[in-house]
Design a protein around this motif. Structure first.
Motif, PDB file in Angstrom:
ATOM      1  N   SER A 248     -23.823  62.863  30.160  1.00 45.13           N
ATOM      2  CA  SER A 248     -23.780  61.588  29.451  1.00 45.13           C
ATOM      3  C   SER A 248     -24.673  60.556  30.122  1.00 45.13           C
ATOM      4  N   LEU A 250     -26.351  56.521  29.349  1.00 45.72           N
ATOM      5  CA  LEU A 250     -26.391  55.314  28.529  1.00 45.72           C
ATOM      6  C   LEU A 250     -27.584  54.452  28.920  1.00 45.72           C
ATOM      7  N   TRP A 278     -27.095  56.307  23.532  1.00 43.11           N
ATOM      8  CA  TRP A 278     -26.210  57.209  24.267  1.00 43.11           C
ATOM      9  C   TRP A 278     -26.662  58.639  24.051  1.00 43.11           C
ATOM     10  N   TRP A 280     -25.644  62.465  24.883  1.00 37.77           N
ATOM     11  CA  TRP A 280     -24.413  63.166  25.255  1.00 37.77           C
ATOM     12  C   TRP A 280     -24.580  64.660  25.028  1.00 37.77           C
TER      13      TRP A 280
END
Length: 406
Positions: A248, A250, A278, A280
């Motif tokens: 993950s 950001l 984001w 992921w």
């Protein structure tokens, strides 16, 4: 099926067979070259609500690229030259291209940076909001130049200076109102306490210029000449990057600023804009990326394929894309986006136009080998608008074959 389409499908199959017999190239080779063939069915070429026009388009492309480290530097480039042939609307036949390249550089001291260029030409998507529906060939040329210089001050801090230039041109005079030139400059400080965390603050100055034009339709003037419009925008950007885990990441930007009219008739803007992305990867087979953004004018159009480049427009958007590895050779892809925008007209009443743009796509590809790919995709895009003339609904689907030699 028309003879041209049958020939293209046969050529695609022959190309795949030939590629399977081609010699294997070492993966360390810094370059590649190859080609692709495809057929797509499009339901509404001109993105019109009044009289949608469908057609079948065949596309053949030549591809090449390089990614070469040279000491501390790295040079990279990707080139795509393609020809598009329409079954019914032969006046739209065109040759397009895209060229992307750049240089990553660094010195033995604390200097480093990047320089990149992106230039492309293709048939317009016809999604700009024109008062009269255009029904003729209109090619769009986009150019972008960007550069960043970084100076490492101490271990955790660095100074970054950036500059950029963008321009857009159309072949149809009816689209002259959407042409622009943009210059950008930024200077900021970056703090990186660890490889997984990064914060930045920068001042950004942007100048947008829309050249003067004469409104015409089919060679006939339909209005008075419009003077050059120029805007100056000043922002303070707060940026961050957080690698929360191996699965993950950001990235975010929040900007506060003001856009003022320097020349021509338009509206000023003052407020907060930004974008959060984001990335992921929940499992080894899944890869998902999503983003939320809020911006004005040109900045919105760079992030959303269907939204307009009108300066007096504020757009909020959401995008999600996903990839799934079904087997070691079969991959599935999908994506969705929605953008809600509002344009405040600069007339005495301050009237407004509200739009909602939606897009969806699904695809599958078979990776026969490192260089041979066969795939199919389907997509849908639409717009709902408070002015009926700006609405449209369009679908497309097709398949392709691609061979790359390394």
């Amino acid at each position: 099926m028309p003879h041209a389409q049958r020939r293209l499908l046969l050529a695609t199959a022959c190309l795949a067979v030939w590629g399977s017999a081609a010699p294997a190239w070492a993966e360390s080779n810094p370059y590649y070259y190859g080609g692709s063939l495809g057929i797509n069915r499009v339901s509404n070429i001109y993105r019109s609500v009044f009289s949608p026009n469908d057609d079948t388009v065949a596309t053949a492309s030549l591809l090449a690229g390089i990614n070469q480290p040279i000491g501390r530097q790295r040079v990279y480039a990707d080139v795509n030259v393609n020809t598009n042939r329409y079954s019914k609307n032969t006046d739209l036949n065109n040759v397009g291209y895209s060229v992307k390249g750049g240089l990553d550089w660094s010195t033995v001291e604390r200097l480093s940076g990047t320089v990149s260029i992106d230039n492309s030409q293709a048939l317009s998507t016809y999604t700009e909001r024109t008062a009269l529906a255009l029904r003729k060939k209109n090619t769009e040329n986009n150019t972008s130049l960007n550069g960043v210089v970084r100076v490492g001050l101490v271990t955790k801090y660095s100074l970054e200076a950036g500059a950029g230039y963008r321009t857009r041109r159309f072949s149809a005079d009816e689209y002259a109102q959407f042409e622009f030139d943009q210059n950008r400059f930024s200077l900021g400080l970056v703090y990186q306490p660890s490889p997984d965390l990064r914060f930045g603050v920068a001042g950004r100055l942007t100048n947008d210029k829309y050249p003067a034009y004469l409104p015409i339709f089919n060679g006939i003037p339909v209005g008075n000449p419009v003077d050059t419009r120029e805007f100056e925008r000043k922002d303070i950007d707060f940026t961050s990057r957080w690698v929360a885990s191996g699965a993950s990441t950001l990235d975010g930007r929040v900007s506060t600023g003001r856009s003022k009219v320097k020349q021509g008739v338009a509206n000023d803007f003052s407020g907060v804009t930004g974008r959060i992305t984001w990335a992921w990867q929940p499992t080894a087979k899944w890869n998902v990326s999503s983003s939320v953004s809020r911006d004005t004018g040109l900045e919105s159009s760079f992030n959303n394929a269907n939204t307009s480049a009108e300066q007096d427009r504020m757009t909020n958007s959401l995008q999600v894309n996903a990839n799934y590895e079904l087997t070691g050779k079969v991959f599935l892809t999908g994506g969705a986006s929605t953008a809600k925008s509002r344009r405040i007209n600069n007339d005495a009443a301050g009237s407004r136009v509200d739009d909602r743009d939606n897009a969806f796509n699904l695809g599958a590809r078979w990776q026969y080998s490192r260089g041979i790919t066969l795939g199919c995709q389907a997509s849908k895009s639409s717009r709902d608008s408070s002015e009926v003339r700006y609405t449209f609904d369009a679908n497309s689907y097709g398949c392709y074959g691609q061979i790359l030699l390394y």
